[in-house]
Design a protein around this motif. Structure first.
Motif, PDB file in Angstrom:
ATOM      1  N   ILE A 134      -0.884   1.318  -9.595  1.00  0.00           N
ATOM      2  CA  ILE A 134      -2.175   1.768  -9.076  1.00  0.00           C
ATOM      3  C   ILE A 134      -3.260   0.943  -9.750  1.00  0.00           C
ATOM      4  O   ILE A 134      -3.337   0.916 -10.979  1.00  0.00           O
ATOM      5  CB  ILE A 134      -2.391   3.264  -9.366  1.00  0.00           C
ATOM      6  N   PRO A 135      -4.101   0.279  -8.982  1.00  0.00           N
ATOM      7  CA  PRO A 135      -5.183  -0.506  -9.579  1.00  0.00           C
ATOM      8  C   PRO A 135      -6.088   0.364 -10.450  1.00  0.00           C
ATOM      9  O   PRO A 135      -6.365   1.522 -10.123  1.00  0.00           O
ATOM     10  CB  PRO A 135      -5.950  -1.042  -8.363  1.00  0.00           C
ATOM     11  N   MET A 186      -3.977  -2.119  -1.264  1.00  0.00           N
ATOM     12  CA  MET A 186      -2.675  -1.824  -0.704  1.00  0.00           C
ATOM     13  C   MET A 186      -1.634  -2.078  -1.789  1.00  0.00           C
ATOM     14  O   MET A 186      -1.729  -3.025  -2.553  1.00  0.00           O
ATOM     15  CB  MET A 186      -2.434  -2.714   0.512  1.00  0.00           C
ATOM     16  N   THR A 187      -0.638  -1.218  -1.848  1.00  0.00           N
ATOM     17  CA  THR A 187       0.444  -1.365  -2.812  1.00  0.00           C
ATOM     18  C   THR A 187       1.755  -1.033  -2.122  1.00  0.00           C
ATOM     19  O   THR A 187       1.771  -0.484  -1.024  1.00  0.00           O
ATOM     20  CB  THR A 187       0.212  -0.461  -4.049  1.00  0.00           C
ATOM     21  N   SER A 188       2.849  -1.385  -2.748  1.00  0.00           N
ATOM     22  CA  SER A 188       4.157  -1.066  -2.173  1.00  0.00           C
ATOM     23  C   SER A 188       5.076  -0.578  -3.281  1.00  0.00           C
ATOM     24  O   SER A 188       4.793  -0.747  -4.472  1.00  0.00           O
ATOM     25  CB  SER A 188       4.746  -2.297  -1.470  1.00  0.00           C
ATOM     26  N   LEU A 189       6.189   0.048  -2.900  1.00  0.00           N
ATOM     27  CA  LEU A 189       7.146   0.552  -3.872  1.00  0.00           C
ATOM     28  C   LEU A 189       7.837  -0.603  -4.581  1.00  0.00           C
ATOM     29  O   LEU A 189       8.166  -1.617  -3.968  1.00  0.00           O
ATOM     30  CB  LEU A 189       8.192   1.430  -3.179  1.00  0.00           C
ATOM     31  N   ILE A 190       8.046  -0.420  -5.893  1.00  0.00           N
ATOM     32  CA  ILE A 190       8.765  -1.413  -6.692  1.00  0.00           C
ATOM     33  C   ILE A 190       9.898  -0.703  -7.425  1.00  0.00           C
ATOM     34  O   ILE A 190       9.832   0.504  -7.671  1.00  0.00           O
ATOM     35  CB  ILE A 190       7.835  -2.124  -7.706  1.00  0.00           C
ATOM     36  N   GLN A 191      10.937  -1.443  -7.754  1.00  0.00           N
ATOM     37  CA  GLN A 191      12.074  -0.893  -8.482  1.00  0.00           C
ATOM     38  C   GLN A 191      11.706  -0.726  -9.958  1.00  0.00           C
ATOM     39  O   GLN A 191      11.192  -1.643 -10.587  1.00  0.00           O
ATOM     40  CB  GLN A 191      13.284  -1.831  -8.356  1.00  0.00           C
TER      41      GLN A 191
END
Length: 83
Positions: free
Chosen positions: A15-16, A1-6
């Protein structure tokens, strides 16, 4: 799982590596496509990939230039051009 970052004035994701390897995306130019479920990330397709091999095979099999060029005319080269 990932989320948006600035990232500067934009946003992005990390992305792993194992997913990049599994999806065969390493060192590739990528295309982003909006789909109903979200965003699809895929390698950018080179419209002219395979042309050289196809031409050589056509010549070797005795096709004339008109027969070889007929297949190229039907390819999707309009989407390759950026104005």
């Amino acid at each position: 799982m990932t989320s948006l970052i600035q990232i500067g004035n934009s946003q992005g994701i990390r992305i792993p590596k194992h997913l990049i390897t599994q999806a065969n995306l390493e060192n590739k130019e990528l295309e982003l496509v909006v789909v109903e479920e979200g965003l699809l990330l895929k390698p950018k397709k080179n419209v002219r990939s395979g042309w050289a091999d196809f031409t050589c095979k056509g010549i070797q099999s005795g096709l004339d230039n008109q027969e070889i060029m007929c297949d190229f005319e039907s390819s999707d080269i309009e989407n390759e051009w950026e104005w």
